[in-house]
Design an enzyme around this catalytic site. Sequence first.
Site, PDB file in Angstrom:
ATOM      1  N   THR A 129       7.033  12.926  44.943  1.00 49.33           N
ATOM      2  CA  THR A 129       7.091  12.510  46.345  1.00 49.33           C
ATOM      3  C   THR A 129       5.774  12.890  47.020  1.00 49.33           C
ATOM      4  O   THR A 129       5.068  13.781  46.540  1.00 49.33           O
ATOM      5  CB  THR A 129       8.245  13.231  47.069  1.00 49.33           C
ATOM      6  OG1 THR A 129       8.065  14.637  46.861  1.00 49.33           O
ATOM      7  CG2 THR A 129       9.587  12.839  46.514  1.00 49.33           C
TER       8      THR A 129
ATOM      9  N   LYS B  87      12.281  14.560  71.033  1.00 46.55           N
ATOM     10  CA  LYS B  87      13.440  14.951  71.838  1.00 46.55           C
ATOM     11  C   LYS B  87      12.982  15.384  73.224  1.00 46.55           C
ATOM     12  O   LYS B  87      12.447  16.478  73.405  1.00 46.55           O
ATOM     13  CB  LYS B  87      14.213  16.076  71.162  1.00 46.55           C
ATOM     14  CG  LYS B  87      15.614  16.190  71.697  1.00 46.55           C
ATOM     15  CD  LYS B  87      16.491  17.032  70.798  1.00 46.55           C
ATOM     16  CE  LYS B  87      17.951  16.800  71.142  1.00 46.55           C
ATOM     17  NZ  LYS B  87      18.839  17.662  70.405  1.00 46.55           N
TER      18      LYS B  87
ATOM     19  N   GLU C   2      12.418   8.294  45.749  1.00 41.71           N
ATOM     20  CA  GLU C   2      13.702   8.695  45.159  1.00 41.71           C
ATOM     21  C   GLU C   2      14.586   7.500  44.841  1.00 41.71           C
ATOM     22  O   GLU C   2      15.652   7.635  44.269  1.00 41.71           O
ATOM     23  CB  GLU C   2      14.446   9.637  46.119  1.00 41.71           C
ATOM     24  CG  GLU C   2      13.844  11.030  46.237  1.00 41.71           C
ATOM     25  CD  GLU C   2      12.744  11.141  47.294  1.00 41.71           C
ATOM     26  OE1 GLU C   2      12.170  10.100  47.673  1.00 41.71           O
ATOM     27  OE2 GLU C   2      12.479  12.261  47.751  1.00 41.71           O
TER      28      GLU C   2
ATOM     29  N   TRP D  23      16.853  11.511  72.644  1.00 42.03           N
ATOM     30  CA  TRP D  23      15.961  11.113  71.555  1.00 42.03           C
ATOM     31  C   TRP D  23      15.134   9.893  71.920  1.00 42.03           C
ATOM     32  O   TRP D  23      15.626   8.948  72.517  1.00 42.03           O
ATOM     33  CB  TRP D  23      16.782  10.784  70.304  1.00 42.03           C
ATOM     34  CG  TRP D  23      17.504  11.964  69.725  1.00 42.03           C
ATOM     35  CD1 TRP D  23      18.848  12.207  69.774  1.00 42.03           C
ATOM     36  CD2 TRP D  23      16.920  13.057  69.009  1.00 42.03           C
ATOM     37  NE1 TRP D  23      19.136  13.389  69.129  1.00 42.03           N
ATOM     38  CE2 TRP D  23      17.980  13.928  68.652  1.00 42.03           C
ATOM     39  CE3 TRP D  23      15.626  13.397  68.634  1.00 42.03           C
ATOM     40  CZ2 TRP D  23      17.772  15.109  67.938  1.00 42.03           C
ATOM     41  CZ3 TRP D  23      15.413  14.560  67.925  1.00 42.03           C
ATOM     42  CH2 TRP D  23      16.478  15.409  67.585  1.00 42.03           C
TER      43      TRP D  23
HETATM   44  P1  AMP Z   1       7.780   7.243  49.932  1.00 40.63           P
HETATM   45  O1  AMP Z   1       8.742   7.962  49.090  1.00 40.63           O
HETATM   46  O2  AMP Z   1       6.427   7.868  50.004  1.00 40.63           O
HETATM   47  O3  AMP Z   1       7.714   5.788  49.574  1.00 40.63           O
HETATM   48  O4  AMP Z   1       8.333   7.325  51.434  1.00 40.63           O
HETATM   49  C1  AMP Z   1       9.613   6.883  51.772  1.00 40.63           C
HETATM   50  C2  AMP Z   1       9.765   6.860  53.266  1.00 40.63           C
HETATM   51  O5  AMP Z   1       8.873   5.914  53.850  1.00 40.63           O
HETATM   52  C3  AMP Z   1      11.125   6.397  53.726  1.00 40.63           C
HETATM   53  O6  AMP Z   1      12.088   7.429  53.670  1.00 40.63           O
HETATM   54  C4  AMP Z   1      10.841   5.943  55.148  1.00 40.63           C
HETATM   55  O7  AMP Z   1      10.784   7.020  56.051  1.00 40.63           O
HETATM   56  C5  AMP Z   1       9.454   5.356  55.032  1.00 40.63           C
HETATM   57  N1  AMP Z   1       9.553   3.892  54.896  1.00 40.63           N
HETATM   58  C6  AMP Z   1       9.500   3.158  53.780  1.00 40.63           C
HETATM   59  N2  AMP Z   1       9.613   1.842  54.059  1.00 40.63           N
HETATM   60  C7  AMP Z   1       9.754   1.741  55.392  1.00 40.63           C
HETATM   61  C8  AMP Z   1       9.946   0.639  56.315  1.00 40.63           C
HETATM   62  N3  AMP Z   1       9.974  -0.615  55.913  1.00 40.63           N
HETATM   63  N4  AMP Z   1      10.075   0.945  57.610  1.00 40.63           N
HETATM   64  C9  AMP Z   1      10.024   2.217  58.048  1.00 40.63           C
HETATM   65  N5  AMP Z   1       9.842   3.282  57.250  1.00 40.63           N
HETATM   66  C10 AMP Z   1       9.723   3.045  55.939  1.00 40.63           C
END
Ligand code: AMP
Length: 542
Positions: free
Chosen positions: A185, A440, A330, A445
């Site tokens: 991650t 907040k 994940e 929110w």
């Molecule tokens: P990663 O594991 O680095 O791909 O990050 C995942 C996170 O990216 C998700 O839990 C979201 O918070 C954010 N994310 C991914 N796709 C989107 C989307 N289309 N719109 C908003 N947030 C997104």
Amino acid sequence: MQGNMMLQPLLISNLIEHAARYHGDTAIISKNTDGTITTTDWTHVAENSKRFANALASLGTAHGDRIATIAWNNHRHLESWYAISGSGMICHTINPRLFPEQLVFIINDAQDKVVLFDKTFLPLISAVKAHTPTVEHFICLGAFDQDVATALPEVKFYDALIAENSAEFDWPNFDENTASSLCYTSGTTGNPKGALYSHRSTILHTYAICLPDSLNLSANHVMLPVVPMFHVNAWGTPYAAAMVGCTFVLPGPGLDGASLVQMIDQYKVNIALGVPTIWQGLLAAAKQLGSSLDSLNRNVVGGSACPPAMMKAFRDLYHCETIHAWGMTEMSPLGTSNQLKAKHQQLSSEEQLKIRLSQGRPPFGVDIRITDEENGTHEVARDGHTTGNLQVKGHWIIESYYRKSNSATTADGWFDTGDIASVNEDGYLLLSDRAKDLIKSGGEWISSVELENIAMSHPNIAMAAVIAATHPKWDERPIVIAIKQQGAEVTEEDVLNYYSDKIAKWQIPDKVIFVDAIPLTGTGKMLKKDLREQYGSVLLES
Ligand code: AMP
């Protein structure tokens, strides 16, 4: 009674065998690290993956070993992926934009035995080498290079290994639940954690992303993954491209707007995938270069929310349909993608746009729910309004992190994403924020994403991040960190006035700070944590 059908394990080697057998002459176009272009095809990618599988075996690697890659999207990287997973080892893709300390942590945590790298990352390899005792071999993905050989005397070169080894290799057969690849991650907080995918989860995810209501891929397409192979396996596109046998255009290190416009126009790319910051660069370059991006019918935006202004620009200026998708490391990564349903076809294009801006709905294989508590189990209404903690469950979703014995799921087996969202009656997901990015103010929110979308729809703003700044009375208030469009004039007052007829007065940010650059994570997302550290106290100072 059991069914009478053949039981064949779902293996990644099946994908490359299929591509070579049924789409052998379909082109793979690859920009090399030195900027030259290699044109190859699925036959040769498959052949080289077998040669490299032989090479890895001759270096003493064995089933289950972790083989790391620190590389751009190019054909050698693609070949090595199939060689590694196909022969039963684990392909560990590493994000080169991490800090050297994080890289060392990840390599040691994974206990990588071999590291493959592009020449670009030689300084990184030199910096971490002394601290990664499990690594027995470094392989540079290219032809012999004197600079590399001088800096790293024990290095091996990919092209030489390919030349020395036979293309005769029988892919081993094994349990489909065997681990195939490992991705950490982004680790914006704490140490990165590994998501370990299996052959089975990867093949099922691949089927799902090819579906018409996902990316709608076929042998007729020319696909450009701008999203790096080190960011959740380029969202699974290297597997999907082999499954459908499409033309695959790999951009190498050329991720700037002008290089992408050139690749799209020259190779008639019709579907491209990337994060919003990439598309920002592409739109600016297309305008500047006067390209109408004729071939590009679809672009997939994920990783961060797609700003409405961006979707409109693609639709109105380039006749390009934007597919908004959501997922995470994940989740392999696909969770939802946005395609309309039959009942939406009669709506006006503005009404359709509103639906398309949500993160979409899940394909078969993923289930989503919203709960009223983090890691809770009580689901709230699917009414399109009630927000809560977004949880997921499915065939390609993590159960536990790599080498962590505890489960990563809730008591009833769902994975809590850390995202805040609502789901409507039709199953469309609308993300409001990351839990930690919400603001907040006086107990209420405020969604930073909504405020960012408004700022970015201002014609003179190129990019904007909205963060919580500490406030003496309201605890937190939103402030905007913005980059102006090149050559444009815009003041703080202009931006604040721009909000006035778009949201409730109490949600209007307190301040706008103009900057030249916004820090990005290794995967191109705005690094709000850094912005909070830098600007989080500005309202206390005034
Ligand atoms: P990663 O594991 O680095 O791909 O990050 C995942 C996170 O990216 C998700 O839990 C979201 O918070 C954010 N994310 C991914 N796709 C989107 C989307 N289309 N719109 C908003 N947030 C997104």
